[in-house]
Enzyme design. Structure first.
Site, short mmCIF file in Angstrom:
data_model
loop_
_atom_site.label_atom_id
_atom_site.label_comp_id
_atom_site.label_asym_id
_atom_site.label_seq_id
_atom_site.Cartn_x
_atom_site.Cartn_y
_atom_site.Cartn_z
N LEU A 71 0.84 -1.20 0.00
CA LEU A 71 0.00 0.00 0.00
C LEU A 71 0.87 1.25 0.00
CD1 LEU A 71 -2.68 -0.87 2.67
CD2 LEU A 71 -2.56 -1.55 0.31
N ASP A 72 0.36 2.36 -0.53
CA ASP A 72 1.06 3.63 -0.34
C ASP A 72 0.47 4.30 0.90
OD1 ASP A 72 -1.31 4.73 -1.13
OD2 ASP A 72 -0.63 5.26 -3.13
N SER A 73 0.98 5.50 1.23
CA SER A 73 0.59 6.09 2.52
C SER A 73 -0.90 6.39 2.57
CB SER A 73 1.41 7.35 2.77
OG SER A 73 1.27 8.24 1.69
N ASP A 75 -3.30 4.77 0.96
CA ASP A 75 -4.01 3.50 1.13
C ASP A 75 -4.00 3.06 2.58
OD1 ASP A 75 -4.78 3.00 -1.50
OD2 ASP A 75 -2.82 2.20 -2.03
N THR A 76 -2.85 3.27 3.23
CA THR A 76 -2.75 2.91 4.65
C THR A 76 -3.76 3.71 5.47
OG1 THR A 76 -0.41 2.68 4.23
CG2 THR A 76 -1.11 2.59 6.52
#
Lengths: 116, 107
Positions: A71-73, A75-76
């Site tokens: 995940l990218d930030s 998505d997190t």
């Protein structure tokens, strides 16, 4: 009339020991059983499955959101907000930044649920 | 010692993540229905994705400032608090009674 009253009182006294024998040790009933860690985990996994980026990834407690699940930030953040909605709590910014793995999120939620 | 200012630092991504979270909360507060909120989150995500390519620090700062201003403008006057959490209506409704004797001393 008074004799009647006395008689009814006597009848009650006679019955009292029977009633006492029926009463058992008090049992405490809980409205909801205290939440278990397994329950938190399964509900967290269900909630994480609703996140678009996580739909077909394999979730484990050790999985790192960014390294293992890819995940990218943002998505997190979406994943953590999905967990917040599921458990009806608000994770503060500082703690959200610290949470890196699914297991850490589950631990935090479990601790918070126990405080209720 | 001259160091190039990098746009993709961890601090910057934390700032953007915080703004994104705040935007999602604002959307949740302002949407009455859950499906409306879902549609709104997709729009917010698209707006953040549109600025993904920015590599100029000054441009980044201006975009972040613009986002802050927008969030301050859209902030809900009566935001949602989870009922059982601090600020919620059910918070500390039934505090367990203290188990030590209420009146000290030997009675």
């Amino acid at each position: 009339m008074f004799r009647l009253a006395v008689r009814s009182a006597r009848v009650q006294m006679a019955r009292a020991p029977v009633a006492a024998a029926i009463v058992r040790a008090p049992v405490r009933f809980y409205a909801v059983a205290p939440i278990t860690k397994e329950e938190v985990t399964s509900r967290a996994f269900e909630a994480l499955k609703t996140v678009a980026a996580l739909q077909e990834s394999k979730l484990t407690l050790e999985a790192n959101f960014q390294k293992d699940l890819g995940l990218d930030s943002l998505d997190t953040v979406e994943a953590l907000v999905a967990l917040e909605e599921e458990f009806d709590l608000e994770i503060p910014d500082k703690i959200s930044d610290e949470i890196k793995t699914v297991g850490e999120a589950v631990d935090y939620i479990y601790e918070e649920e126990r405080k209720l | 010692m001259s160091r190039a200012i990098l746009p993709f630092t961890e601090a910057n991504s934390k700032r953007v993540a915080s703004l994104f979270r705040q935007a999602l909360r604002t959307a949740f507060d302002s949407s009455l229905k859950f499906d409306a909120y879902r549609a709104e989150t997709i729009k917010i995500r698209a707006q953040f994705e549109a600025n993904k390519h920015i590599s100029d620090p000054t441009e980044l700062e201006s975009v972040i400032a613009a986002t802050r201003a927008k969030l301050a403008e859209y902030a809900h006057p009566d935001p949602y608090f989870p009922p059982c959490r601090p600020g919620g209506t059910k918070y500390q409704r039934n505090i367990p009674v203290a188990r030590e004797p209420l009146v000290p001393g030997d009675w």
